[in-house]
Design a protein around this motif. Structure first.
Motif, PDB file in Angstrom:
ATOM      1  N   VAL A   1      52.671  37.672 -14.051  1.00  0.00           N
ATOM      2  CA  VAL A   1      53.183  37.355 -15.339  1.00  0.00           C
ATOM      3  C   VAL A   1      54.208  36.132 -15.116  1.00  0.00           C
ATOM      4  N   SER A   2      54.508  35.651 -13.689  1.00  0.00           N
ATOM      5  CA  SER A   2      55.653  34.625 -13.899  1.00  0.00           C
ATOM      6  C   SER A   2      54.138  32.955 -14.943  1.00  0.00           C
ATOM      7  N   ALA A   3      53.261  33.078 -13.983  1.00  0.00           N
ATOM      8  CA  ALA A   3      52.520  31.931 -14.694  1.00  0.00           C
ATOM      9  C   ALA A   3      52.216  32.168 -16.529  1.00  0.00           C
ATOM     10  N   TYR A   4      51.968  33.345 -16.862  1.00  0.00           N
ATOM     11  CA  TYR A   4      51.979  33.582 -18.212  1.00  0.00           C
ATOM     12  C   TYR A   4      53.560  33.319 -18.231  1.00  0.00           C
TER      13      TYR A   4
ATOM     14  N   GLU B   1      53.807  30.147 -21.212  1.00  0.00           N
ATOM     15  CA  GLU B   1      54.229  30.154 -23.181  1.00  0.00           C
ATOM     16  C   GLU B   1      54.893  29.775 -22.997  1.00  0.00           C
ATOM     17  N   GLY B   2      55.725  29.418 -21.969  1.00  0.00           N
ATOM     18  CA  GLY B   2      57.191  27.712 -22.457  1.00  0.00           C
ATOM     19  C   GLY B   2      56.396  26.536 -22.397  1.00  0.00           C
ATOM     20  N   ASN B   3      55.131  26.556 -22.202  1.00  0.00           N
ATOM     21  CA  ASN B   3      55.249  25.261 -22.194  1.00  0.00           C
ATOM     22  C   ASN B   3      55.513  24.611 -21.034  1.00  0.00           C
ATOM     23  N   ILE B   4      55.363  25.172 -19.739  1.00  0.00           N
ATOM     24  CA  ILE B   4      56.366  24.875 -18.429  1.00  0.00           C
ATOM     25  C   ILE B   4      55.389  23.662 -17.471  1.00  0.00           C
ATOM     26  N   ILE B   5      53.901  25.023 -17.506  1.00  0.00           N
ATOM     27  CA  ILE B   5      52.651  23.887 -17.362  1.00  0.00           C
ATOM     28  C   ILE B   5      51.597  24.716 -17.531  1.00  0.00           C
ATOM     29  N   ASP B   6      50.407  24.420 -17.481  1.00  0.00           N
ATOM     30  CA  ASP B   6      49.234  24.257 -18.100  1.00  0.00           C
ATOM     31  C   ASP B   6      48.615  26.480 -18.079  1.00  0.00           C
ATOM     32  N   LYS B   7      47.805  26.214 -18.904  1.00  0.00           N
ATOM     33  CA  LYS B   7      46.925  27.698 -18.451  1.00  0.00           C
ATOM     34  C   LYS B   7      45.816  28.096 -17.447  1.00  0.00           C
ATOM     35  N   THR B   8      45.846  27.070 -16.949  1.00  0.00           N
ATOM     36  CA  THR B   8      44.621  27.534 -15.805  1.00  0.00           C
ATOM     37  C   THR B   8      45.411  27.060 -14.272  1.00  0.00           C
ATOM     38  N   ILE B   9      46.673  27.136 -14.663  1.00  0.00           N
ATOM     39  CA  ILE B   9      47.485  26.621 -12.951  1.00  0.00           C
ATOM     40  C   ILE B   9      47.383  28.841 -12.532  1.00  0.00           C
ATOM     41  N   VAL B  10      46.851  28.158 -11.363  1.00  0.00           N
ATOM     42  CA  VAL B  10      47.159  29.269 -10.462  1.00  0.00           C
ATOM     43  C   VAL B  10      48.303  29.778  -9.394  1.00  0.00           C
TER      44      VAL B  10
ATOM     45  N   LEU C   1      63.011  34.715 -23.673  1.00  0.00           N
ATOM     46  CA  LEU C   1      62.584  34.123 -22.324  1.00  0.00           C
ATOM     47  C   LEU C   1      61.650  33.460 -22.563  1.00  0.00           C
ATOM     48  N   ILE C   2      61.495  32.659 -23.924  1.00  0.00           N
ATOM     49  CA  ILE C   2      60.989  30.787 -23.877  1.00  0.00           C
ATOM     50  C   ILE C   2      61.959  30.313 -25.028  1.00  0.00           C
ATOM     51  N   GLY C   3      61.742  29.261 -25.650  1.00  0.00           N
ATOM     52  CA  GLY C   3      62.134  28.504 -26.454  1.00  0.00           C
ATOM     53  C   GLY C   3      63.641  27.958 -26.545  1.00  0.00           C
ATOM     54  N   GLY C   4      64.030  27.430 -27.099  1.00  0.00           N
ATOM     55  CA  GLY C   4      65.543  26.942 -27.433  1.00  0.00           C
ATOM     56  C   GLY C   4      65.671  25.592 -26.641  1.00  0.00           C
ATOM     57  N   ARG C   5      64.464  24.859 -25.982  1.00  0.00           N
ATOM     58  CA  ARG C   5      65.061  23.151 -25.268  1.00  0.00           C
ATOM     59  C   ARG C   5      65.660  22.095 -26.563  1.00  0.00           C
ATOM     60  N   GLY C   6      65.922  21.454 -26.078  1.00  0.00           N
ATOM     61  CA  GLY C   6      66.671  20.856 -26.862  1.00  0.00           C
ATOM     62  C   GLY C   6      67.881  21.422 -27.692  1.00  0.00           C
ATOM     63  N   THR C   7      68.042  22.754 -27.201  1.00  0.00           N
ATOM     64  CA  THR C   7      69.212  23.442 -27.825  1.00  0.00           C
ATOM     65  C   THR C   7      71.097  23.604 -26.903  1.00  0.00           C
ATOM     66  N   LEU C   8      70.896  22.823 -25.637  1.00  0.00           N
ATOM     67  CA  LEU C   8      71.995  23.021 -25.145  1.00  0.00           C
ATOM     68  C   LEU C   8      73.135  22.370 -25.253  1.00  0.00           C
ATOM     69  N   THR C   9      72.900  21.071 -26.478  1.00  0.00           N
ATOM     70  CA  THR C   9      74.248  20.647 -26.796  1.00  0.00           C
ATOM     71  C   THR C   9      74.823  21.267 -27.911  1.00  0.00           C
TER      72      THR C   9
END
Lengths: 469, 198
Positions: B155-158, B162-171, B105-113
């Motif tokens: 679970v979306s927030a989680y 985990e994918g470092n897209i949002i902060d863990k404090t965001i509701v 579900l997460i990871g892979g940034r920078g691999t699309l090329t």
């Protein structure tokens, strides 16, 4: 979070975990190893390869007689009939006793117990591939039509199913199957193809047979109501531009469809090859978008929502988008299936019994219209010759082509190349890779329609071959 | 034949399409009405029974409710990790399941090329609303449609944290979820086909 919430959460979580442990049945070490061994290839949308199946020995009926092979032995008494067949006693001499009475089949026939062609199901049991290698003509028997689903095949009682059309309409309307059948209908013979078909073959030859390289394409005669007729009943509000189609399966499969397609040749289909459509195909009703990738022809259709924008569902973003690895950008809403063809005989894992005459045959199709011509090469693409096309050549349907060939018994590579009425010709692997970038693993190379090669060795063995080795 | 209320572009397309399709089979013969009374008006209950489930990138149809990383972590551990893995990298070797790497579900940034791209919610998905929509309709795979709106927000927030897209404090809720900027938001282009091969 309040503590009651977390208690509720934990109870629920425990319930799910329990359900999971029931479903996630442990598998044997051997099975796990086998699956793990496939982990290197992510390119097949969950359609990873198993070890090659037992070699099928070529057994085309004409040649059986010619070379005296006996493949049609009666099955041993008590043997279970193949799928789709019923085991009946075999008379010693069928001219000396009455055959079975009509009606013993309950009024619905079955195929001969001596025929055993079946769909090949991938290990995740999410795709069933048509046995193209032994296909004849252009129509796919309903029971062999390819299938692909994302949440199993729902078993829907039509009495409890309806299609709701709502959103940017003047009058939201709900249609039962019986309602649909009262409308003026259309029957059309169309192919349907999963845009993932053959994707695994872009960089190298991976799958052994034409069933597994190309088997997610089939052709049926479909009957239904033009979607435009239904949208005329509901009316469309100004600004209506997209239609979200949603299925009643466990994936609640959803795709966004441009309204112009809905108002042109889109059908709401309820019948296939002259009878009610099969559950695997979306019984009791499905959307059918001629010439477009199979996934968007939503099965078990329960809802059409007219809107101004697409929804960007998971199946039109995460999946069914075409990543161009040279730029890192992905093509989205890539609906049309371009021209494609494949030789179905001779094809992978067959064995030619010896030099001599063979009728090379295969299928060609295009989502953009009719097939204009098919060329066949028997020297690996150095020279091309026109194949004859079986009449009638229908738009957005499969066309059977045939080409007479005298095999001299030395190694050869056979290929077919289709051109449709728009003038578009099937590309090579190299051209596709140059256009869209190389893709080894990680995603599926959707819309892969490169010229397929089969190599024939001097001993007659036919293998999947690839121009890049 | 004319369809009411379609904008001009579609009306033109429609006219030609109807000429091709309907004319030979339906319109040509006399006696076909243009209106049919089949079907029943869909009530708001009929629509409500199915409609609330589609979420647009602008947040349309997002239900009330909210959830955060902490709640999502518990839900994930119990309802998702058996298949998607404790580290969200996918579990290999599950019976009747896709290969482990495709459950990542997460990871892979920078691999699309690269020719081995890792395509995940984190690296590939253009809209966070799609995550809510998809989990709501199809996950957990073995019990689809079983999570409440709060649980799906959580679970979306989680997953997004985990994918470092949002902060863990965001509701996450109907207001904040559509505002999440996904890393590959601008990664999609229209279909340029038919291709002209050289």
């Amino acid at each position: 979070m309040h503590s009651t919430d977390s208690e509720r959460l934990n109870t629920k979580a425990r319930a799910i975990k329990e359900a999971l442990s029931r479903i996630g049945e442990p598998i044997s070490e051997a099975q796990a190893k086998n699956i793990a061994a496939q982990e290197d290839c992510e390119c097949k949308d969950g359609m990873f390869a198993l070890a090659a199946t037992r070699r099928q020995i070529f057994a085309g009926s004409g040649l059986v007689a010619a070379v005296g092979m006996t493949v049609m032995l009666p099955r041993a008494a008590g043997a279970k009939a193949p799928a789709g067949a019923v085991e009946y006693p075999v008379e010693d001499d069928s001219t000396k006793e009455q055959g079975r009475m009509m009606g013993v089949d309950g009024g619905y026939g079955s195929r001969s117990q001596f025929e055993s062609e079946v769909r090949w199901t991938n290990p995740t049991k999410s795709a069933g591939f048509s046995p193209l290698q032994n296909s004849y003509g252009t129509l796919t028997p309903s029971g062999l039509h390819y299938e692909r689903h994302h949440g199993g095949i729902p078993n829907i009682d039509p009495a409890r199913h309806s299609l709701v059309i709502h959103g940017m309409v003047d009058r939201p309307i709900k249609y039962s199957l019986a309602d649909l059948k009262r409308f003026p209908t259309l029957s059309r013979t169309y192919f349907l193809e999963c845009s993932g078909t053959t994707g695994s073959e872009i960089m190298k030859a991976r799958e052994p047979t034409v069933q597994r390289t190309h088997g997610l394409v089939s052709t049926s005669e479909w009957t239904g109501v033009p979607l435009s007729t239904l949208l005329k009943q509901t009316g469309l509000k100004p600004g209506a531009a997209w239609v979200l189609a949603e299925g009643a399966d466990a994936a609640v499969m959803t795709r966004s469809v441009p309204i112009d397609k809905c108002m042109s040749d889109a059908l709401i289909v309820f019948a296939q090859n002259g009878e009610a459509m099969r559950p695997e195909q979306g019984y009791p009703m499905r959307l059918f978008l001629p010439g477009w990738e199979g996934n968007i022809s939503i099965k078990w259709l329960r809802r059409l929502e007219i809107s101004d924008k697409p929804y960007y569902t998971r199946e039109e973003t995460s999946k069914y988008t075409d990543l161009i690895t040279t730029t890192g950008k992905s093509r989205i809403f890539t609906f049309t299936m371009d021209a494609k063809s494949v030789i179905t005989f001779p094809s992978g894992e067959m064995k030619l019994p010896g030099a001599g005459f063979y009728e090379i045959t295969g299928l060609a199709w295009s989502g953009r219209g009719k097939i204009a011509r098919v060329e066949v090469s028997t020297d690996g693409g150095k020279s091309w010759n026109l194949a004859s096309l079986q009449d009638p050549v229908l738009a957005i349907s499969q066309t059977r082509f045939r080409f007479p060939w005298i095999w001299d018994g030395t190694s050869a590579v056979i290929q077919s190349r289709a051109t449709d009425e728009t003038g578009y010709s099937q590309p090579t692997h190299q051209q596709l890779i140059a256009e869209r970038g190389p893709l080894e693993t990680g995603s599926l190379f959707y819309h892969m329609n490169a010229v397929q090669s089969w190599s024939i060795a001097a001993d007659g063995n036919v293998k999947n071959a690839h121009p890049l080795g | 034949m004319r369809i009411r209320s379609v904008d001009r572009k579609y009306a033109v397309l429609l006219a030609s399409a109807l000429a091709i399709l309907v004319a030979p089979d339906i319109a040509r013969a006399q006696g076909y009405p243009s209106k049919f009374d089949f079907g029943t008006p869909a009530s708001s209950q009929d629509i409500a029974a199915v409609v609330a489930i589609a979420i647009g990138p602008d947040g349309r149809n997002l239900p009330p409710g909210k959830g955060d990383y902490a709640a999502g972590k518990i839900i994930y551990a119990n309802a998702c990790s058996a298949c998607h893995g404790a580290n969200l990298q996918g579990v290999a070797g599950l019976r009747d399941m896709p290969a482990g790497a495709s459950l990542r579900l997460i990871g892979g940034r920078g691999t699309l090329t690269t020719k081995n791209p890792v395509m995940t919610v984190e690296s590939y998905w253009p809209y966070a609303t799609t995550l809510f929509d998809y989990v709501r309709r199809a996950m957990p795979f073995n019990a689809p449609g079983s999570l409440s709106a709060d649980e799906i927000y959580a679970v979306s927030a989680y997953i997004l944290a985990e994918g470092n897209i949002i902060d863990k404090t965001i509701v996450l809720d109907a207001q904040t979820l559509p505002r999440v900027q996904m890393p590959n938001r601008d990664g999609f282009i229209p279909d340029p086909r038919p291709e002209l091969f050289k």
